[in-house]
Design an enzyme around this catalytic site. Sequence first.
Site, PDB file in Angstrom:
ATOM      1  N   ASP A 166      -1.279 -11.508  -7.618  1.00 42.27           N
ATOM      2  CA  ASP A 166      -2.069 -12.076  -6.705  1.00 42.27           C
ATOM      3  C   ASP A 166      -3.330 -12.987  -7.221  1.00 42.27           C
ATOM      4  OD1 ASP A 166      -2.991 -12.287  -3.942  1.00 42.27           O
ATOM      5  OD2 ASP A 166      -4.280 -10.758  -3.987  1.00 42.27           O
TER       6      ASP A 166
ATOM      7  N   GLU B 107       4.918  -5.706 -13.295  1.00 46.16           N
ATOM      8  CA  GLU B 107       4.098  -5.708 -12.201  1.00 46.16           C
ATOM      9  C   GLU B 107       4.789  -5.792 -10.882  1.00 46.16           C
ATOM     10  OE1 GLU B 107       1.463  -4.804 -10.552  1.00 46.16           O
ATOM     11  OE2 GLU B 107      -0.229  -5.092 -11.674  1.00 46.16           O
ATOM     12  N   ASP B 108       4.286  -5.300  -9.400  1.00 41.39           N
ATOM     13  CA  ASP B 108       5.018  -5.488  -8.143  1.00 41.39           C
ATOM     14  C   ASP B 108       4.397  -6.969  -7.811  1.00 41.39           C
ATOM     15  OD1 ASP B 108       2.211  -4.857  -8.057  1.00 41.39           O
ATOM     16  OD2 ASP B 108       2.508  -3.537  -6.403  1.00 41.39           O
TER      17      ASP B 108
ATOM     18  N   PHE C 207      -0.156 -11.240   3.238  1.00 42.77           N
ATOM     19  CA  PHE C 207      -0.082  -9.680   2.960  1.00 42.77           C
ATOM     20  C   PHE C 207       1.356  -9.197   2.858  1.00 42.77           C
ATOM     21  CE2 PHE C 207      -0.911  -5.107   3.010  1.00 42.77           C
ATOM     22  CZ  PHE C 207      -1.327  -5.015   1.819  1.00 42.77           C
TER      23      PHE C 207
ATOM     24  N   GLY D 202       2.621   0.613  -7.456  1.00 43.53           N
ATOM     25  CA  GLY D 202       3.337  -0.307  -6.834  1.00 43.53           C
ATOM     26  C   GLY D 202       4.444  -0.702  -7.483  1.00 43.53           C
TER      27      GLY D 202
ATOM     28  N   ARG E  90       5.237   2.168   0.861  1.00 45.85           N
ATOM     29  CA  ARG E  90       5.957   2.031  -0.672  1.00 45.85           C
ATOM     30  C   ARG E  90       7.405   2.268  -0.694  1.00 45.85           C
ATOM     31  NH1 ARG E  90       1.773   1.027  -4.174  1.00 45.85           N
ATOM     32  NH2 ARG E  90      -0.179   2.226  -4.039  1.00 45.85           N
TER      33      ARG E  90
HETATM   34  P1  IMP Z   1      -4.642  -9.090  -8.550  1.00 40.78           P
HETATM   35  O1  IMP Z   1      -5.433  -8.491  -9.506  1.00 40.78           O
HETATM   36  O2  IMP Z   1      -5.291  -9.860  -7.414  1.00 40.78           O
HETATM   37  O3  IMP Z   1      -3.521  -9.633  -9.178  1.00 40.78           O
HETATM   38  O4  IMP Z   1      -3.805  -7.890  -7.680  1.00 40.78           O
HETATM   39  C1  IMP Z   1      -2.649  -7.223  -7.970  1.00 40.78           C
HETATM   40  C2  IMP Z   1      -2.421  -5.823  -7.317  1.00 40.78           C
HETATM   41  O5  IMP Z   1      -2.891  -6.173  -6.024  1.00 40.78           O
HETATM   42  C3  IMP Z   1      -1.052  -5.865  -6.940  1.00 40.78           C
HETATM   43  O6  IMP Z   1      -0.878  -4.844  -8.218  1.00 40.78           O
HETATM   44  C4  IMP Z   1      -1.057  -4.891  -5.908  1.00 40.78           C
HETATM   45  O7  IMP Z   1      -1.349  -3.443  -6.263  1.00 40.78           O
HETATM   46  C5  IMP Z   1      -2.121  -5.485  -5.102  1.00 40.78           C
HETATM   47  N1  IMP Z   1      -1.871  -6.549  -4.113  1.00 40.78           N
HETATM   48  C6  IMP Z   1      -1.897  -7.854  -4.057  1.00 40.78           C
HETATM   49  N2  IMP Z   1      -1.389  -8.461  -2.996  1.00 40.78           N
HETATM   50  C7  IMP Z   1      -0.842  -7.490  -2.168  1.00 40.78           C
HETATM   51  C8  IMP Z   1      -0.150  -7.625  -1.256  1.00 40.78           C
HETATM   52  O8  IMP Z   1       0.189  -8.611  -0.552  1.00 40.78           O
HETATM   53  N3  IMP Z   1       0.549  -6.319  -0.756  1.00 40.78           N
HETATM   54  C9  IMP Z   1       0.321  -5.186  -1.421  1.00 40.78           C
HETATM   55  N4  IMP Z   1      -0.546  -5.057  -2.255  1.00 40.78           N
HETATM   56  C10 IMP Z   1      -1.073  -6.201  -3.051  1.00 40.78           C
HETATM   57 MG    MG Z   2      -0.416  -2.746  -8.045  1.00 41.29          MG
END
Ligand code: IMP
Ligand code: MG
Length: 171
Positions: free
Chosen positions: A98, A94-95, A147, A40, A160
């Site tokens: 979350d 990071e993209d 999302f 991402g 993407r």
């Molecule tokens: P985390 O480990 O929960 O912080 O999630 C991080 C990863 O989840 C990111 O690098 C994204 O790949 C994916 N992600 C989290 N939220 C979204 C979203 O709203 N859209 C798309 N991908 C997401």
């Molecule tokens: Mg990601």
Amino acid sequence: MTFIPYISQERINSRITELGKQITREYAGKMPLFICVLNGAFPFASDLFRQFDSDGEIEFIRLKSYQGTGSTGVVKEILGLNADIKDRDIIIVEDIVDTGRTIEKLINDLSKNGPRSIRVATLLFKPEALEVDLKPDYIGFSIPKKFIIGFGLDLDEVARNLNDIYVLKED
Ligand code: IMP
Ligand code: MG
């Protein structure tokens, strides 16, 4: 599923330019190592790294924790890191942060290899979704717990390539 425009390409670009200037001020002369988290973060890392106006390096790592629109809660490392990070100043790119689980796992793994410092740059941050005790150091946009897709972010690997960011319409 309907997605509606959320953050325009223009706003994304100008925010990345600002972050690039800030990181340049704070890291010039330190030869930082940017670590782009695939898949991402690739558009953000590409733009941010080119806005870094000093010498630096970039590497790529792949992690995955998501399926569809919900976190699986399991963070798997798929592609490892080649660079020697001992005594290096690391900027994880990071993209989106979350729950924060991905970044927490990555920081823990990288810390074992003796870097001088680790900071996190993320294009997007969902503060309400955070489940770990850390906050990204450089944040493009803080957004509600919704999302989104585009500018590197996917829904099951699609979208993407969109230049703007879109949010899932809830109804
Ligand atoms: P985390 O480990 O929960 O912080 O999630 C991080 C990863 O989840 C990111 O690098 C994204 O790949 C994916 N992600 C989290 N939220 C979204 C979203 O709203 N859209 C798309 N991908 C997401
Ligand atoms: Mg990601």
